[in-house]
Write a protein that holds these residues in place. Structure first.
Motif, PDB file in Angstrom:
ATOM      1  N   GLU A   1      -4.909  14.978 -19.450  1.00 17.16           N
ATOM      2  CA  GLU A   1      -5.506  13.711 -19.853  1.00 17.16           C
ATOM      3  C   GLU A   1      -5.231  12.687 -18.758  1.00 17.16           C
ATOM      4  O   GLU A   1      -4.156  12.680 -18.144  1.00 17.16           O
ATOM      5  CB  GLU A   1      -4.925  13.234 -21.183  1.00 17.16           C
ATOM      6  N   ASP A   2      -6.182  11.790 -18.510  1.00 15.94           N
ATOM      7  CA  ASP A   2      -6.033  10.732 -17.508  1.00 15.94           C
ATOM      8  C   ASP A   2      -6.404   9.396 -18.129  1.00 15.94           C
ATOM      9  O   ASP A   2      -7.281   9.313 -19.005  1.00 15.94           O
ATOM     10  CB  ASP A   2      -6.925  11.002 -16.302  1.00 15.94           C
ATOM     11  N   ALA A   3      -5.730   8.329 -17.659  1.00 11.26           N
ATOM     12  CA  ALA A   3      -6.022   6.991 -18.158  1.00 11.26           C
ATOM     13  C   ALA A   3      -5.649   5.978 -17.090  1.00 11.26           C
ATOM     14  O   ALA A   3      -4.844   6.255 -16.189  1.00 11.26           O
ATOM     15  CB  ALA A   3      -5.264   6.706 -19.456  1.00 11.26           C
ATOM     16  N   GLY A   4      -6.209   4.780 -17.190  1.00 14.73           N
ATOM     17  CA  GLY A   4      -5.872   3.682 -16.298  1.00 14.73           C
ATOM     18  C   GLY A   4      -5.784   2.389 -17.089  1.00 14.73           C
ATOM     19  O   GLY A   4      -6.506   2.198 -18.072  1.00 14.73           O
ATOM     20  N   PHE A   5      -4.864   1.499 -16.690  1.00 16.41           N
ATOM     21  CA  PHE A   5      -4.706   0.231 -17.395  1.00 16.41           C
ATOM     22  C   PHE A   5      -4.139  -0.808 -16.434  1.00 16.41           C
ATOM     23  O   PHE A   5      -3.670  -0.476 -15.339  1.00 16.41           O
ATOM     24  CB  PHE A   5      -3.795   0.398 -18.619  1.00 16.41           C
ATOM     25  N   THR A   6      -4.159  -2.067 -16.840  1.00 15.61           N
ATOM     26  CA  THR A   6      -3.649  -3.168 -16.024  1.00 15.61           C
ATOM     27  C   THR A   6      -2.645  -3.979 -16.830  1.00 15.61           C
ATOM     28  O   THR A   6      -2.908  -4.312 -17.994  1.00 15.61           O
ATOM     29  CB  THR A   6      -4.802  -4.080 -15.559  1.00 15.61           C
ATOM     30  N   THR A   7      -1.511  -4.300 -16.213  1.00 19.01           N
ATOM     31  CA  THR A   7      -0.473  -5.061 -16.910  1.00 19.01           C
ATOM     32  C   THR A   7      -0.799  -6.559 -16.916  1.00 19.01           C
ATOM     33  O   THR A   7      -1.659  -7.031 -16.183  1.00 19.01           O
ATOM     34  CB  THR A   7       0.895  -4.843 -16.255  1.00 19.01           C
ATOM     35  N   LEU A   8      -0.093  -7.269 -17.746  1.00 19.18           N
ATOM     36  CA  LEU A   8      -0.340  -8.695 -17.961  1.00 19.18           C
ATOM     37  C   LEU A   8      -0.044  -9.542 -16.723  1.00 19.18           C
ATOM     38  O   LEU A   8       0.756  -9.173 -15.868  1.00 19.18           O
ATOM     39  CB  LEU A   8       0.482  -9.204 -19.143  1.00 19.18           C
ATOM     40  N   THR A   9      -0.690 -10.680 -16.647  1.00 14.64           N
ATOM     41  CA  THR A   9      -0.382 -11.704 -15.649  1.00 14.64           C
ATOM     42  C   THR A   9       0.380 -12.816 -16.354  1.00 14.64           C
ATOM     43  O   THR A   9      -0.181 -13.517 -17.204  1.00 14.64           O
ATOM     44  CB  THR A   9      -1.668 -12.267 -15.028  1.00 14.64           C
ATOM     45  N   PRO A  10       1.685 -12.991 -16.054  1.00 14.84           N
ATOM     46  CA  PRO A  10       2.498 -13.939 -16.818  1.00 14.84           C
ATOM     47  C   PRO A  10       2.125 -15.392 -16.531  1.00 14.84           C
ATOM     48  O   PRO A  10       1.736 -15.743 -15.411  1.00 14.84           O
ATOM     49  CB  PRO A  10       3.924 -13.631 -16.342  1.00 14.84           C
ATOM     50  N   ASP A  11       2.271 -16.226 -17.535  1.00 14.52           N
ATOM     51  CA  ASP A  11       2.056 -17.662 -17.383  1.00 14.52           C
ATOM     52  C   ASP A  11       3.312 -18.359 -16.864  1.00 14.52           C
ATOM     53  O   ASP A  11       3.229 -19.423 -16.255  1.00 14.52           O
ATOM     54  CB  ASP A  11       1.655 -18.282 -18.731  1.00 14.52           C
ATOM     55  N   ASP A  12       4.485 -17.749 -17.092  1.00 16.49           N
ATOM     56  CA  ASP A  12       5.756 -18.367 -16.706  1.00 16.49           C
ATOM     57  C   ASP A  12       6.632 -17.311 -16.033  1.00 16.49           C
ATOM     58  O   ASP A  12       6.734 -16.184 -16.526  1.00 16.49           O
ATOM     59  CB  ASP A  12       6.457 -18.932 -17.944  1.00 16.49           C
ATOM     60  N   THR A  13       7.260 -17.657 -14.909  1.00 17.30           N
ATOM     61  CA  THR A  13       8.043 -16.683 -14.145  1.00 17.30           C
ATOM     62  C   THR A  13       9.405 -17.261 -13.753  1.00 17.30           C
ATOM     63  O   THR A  13       9.642 -18.474 -13.854  1.00 17.30           O
ATOM     64  CB  THR A  13       7.306 -16.264 -12.866  1.00 17.30           C
TER      65      THR A  13
END
Length: 388
Positions: A119-131
């Motif tokens: 099985e294969d999949a792709g995803f993108t992680t969040l872009t934080p508002d505060d760092t």
């Protein structure tokens, strides 16, 4: 003859349409089905997912089979380490994911017959508002003394200290156990049990990108810092004898007369690490709670020992004090000249033979031991307490 011919044709025809072609198709379909793996691979998050959390979301599982391979990569081809469970039913990453990053997952499982499913999949992680970021010492590529810890101060208070500490990895050559200790919620220091051995190479991996340091606040650094431990220099100041013995690799190389804190303003006892070296600086009593008692704009050869303002420095205004009486407001004074031009005076000699991370030990003062977090002075805490 006609009857015999018809019988032969019927026999040939019947054999072709009955047992041959019909049964053959049935057996072929069964064979195809028997080669398909029963293992089912599932990947979370689903393919194409956006704004995926950097921790706790990525999982790979297998039903009716065992996972044999899981490869997770970012867009640059860097792999994410992880571990398949003992029963082969699941895989989880061993670290967090970076923020605002696209990942691909490739997973393979085998069923009881050894047949594979993928099985294969792709995803993108969040872009934080505060760092948050961490300001650290020593600097990358520097050579430091044997007392230098790796100290990092964060721009935001950390409420998930275990996750942050896990994301900072210390590697040494030769190998030595290095442990971290938190001072408050915004400072983390690392050191070995005893002073570093001269020549030790230290590598620090700051894998903070994507670490949730506090709710909704994520780290943004992905950096490697290297520094090297130089020769061993430990200088011992005796506040009663008013001397400082400078020891290099365990041997006394020079004894220097000093003056320390006068009665009521005694110098701290304890092990103090040189954290800053200033050829000349201004010292104003108002900045350390002494009002207008002094304001010297050209103090030469100043070496910082504490955050609160303790220095070992050149002194040109108390010429008769060195080796005779204590005259300072808590600092350690060495004979010097105004302007610091004379390289032969004790203060200049010591400054030129010191480096960031060297240790200065004060003993026999009437004051207490310096606090471990007042400067880079964690050596004043026992190893057992440090690890707790």
């Amino acid at each position: 003859m006609v009857g015999v011919l018809l019988l032969a044709v019927t026999a040939c025809g019947g054999g072709g349409t009955g047992s041959g072609e019909g049964d053959g198709k049935g057996k072929g379909s069964d064979a195809a089905r028997s080669k398909q793996s029963e293992a089912v691979v599932s990947i979370t998050p689903k393919d194409g997912a956006k704004s995926v959390d950097t921790s706790g979301t990525l999982k790979v599982t297998a039903a009716k089979g065992r996972l044999t391979e899981v490869v997770v990569k970012d867009a640059k081809g860097r792999k994410i380490d992880g571990k398949i469970s003992g029963d082969g039913a699941g895989w989880t990453p061993s670290t967090h994911l970076a923020a605002a990053t696209k990942y691909t997952v490739h997973a393979v499982a085998k069923d009881s017959e050894g047949r594979t499913a993928a099985e294969d999949a792709g995803f993108t992680t969040l872009t934080p508002d505060d760092t948050f970021i961490g300001s650290f010492t020593p600097e990358d590529g520097s050579k430091v003394g044997v007392g230098m810890p790796f100290s990092i101060r964060f721009s935001r208070g950390i409420t998930n200290p275990e996750d942050v500490e896990k994301a900072i990895r210390i590697r040494t050559e030769p190998a030595v156990d290095v442990e971290g200790h938190w001072f408050g919620n915004d400072r983390l220091d690392f050191r070995p049990e005893k002073y570093w051995k001269p020549g030790t190479k230290v590598t620090v991996d700051l894998d903070l990108d994507g670490v949730e340091g506090r709710p909704g606040v994520y780290g943004e650094q992905d950096k490697t810092i290297d520094f090297t431990i130089g020769r061993e220099q430990v200088s011992v100041v005796d506040a009663k004898k008013l001397t400082m013995k400078v020891m290099r690799d365990g041997k006394v190389i020079k004894t220097i007369p000093v003056t320390t804190g006068k009665p009521g303003m005694e110098t701290w006892n304890g092990q103090m690490v040189i954290s800053e070296m200033l050829p000349v600086t201004r010292m104003n009593g108002a900045t350390v709670g002494y009002g207008g008692e002094y304001d010297i704009k050209d103090v030469p050869h100043a070496l910082r020992l504490t955050t609160s303002g303790t220095f070992l420095h050149g002194n040109y205004w108390a010429s008769g004090a060195f080796g005779n009486y204590n005259a300072s407001h808590g600092c350690i004074g060495l004979r010097d000249v105004r302007g610091g031009w004379d390289k032969k005076v004790p203060a200049a000699w010591f400054f030129n033979h010191s480096m960031i991370g060297d240790v200065v030990v004060v003993k026999n003062s009437e004051d207490r031991t310096v606090d471990p977090d007042n400067g880079l002075n964690g050596w004043n805490m026992s190893w057992e307490k440090w690890k707790r």
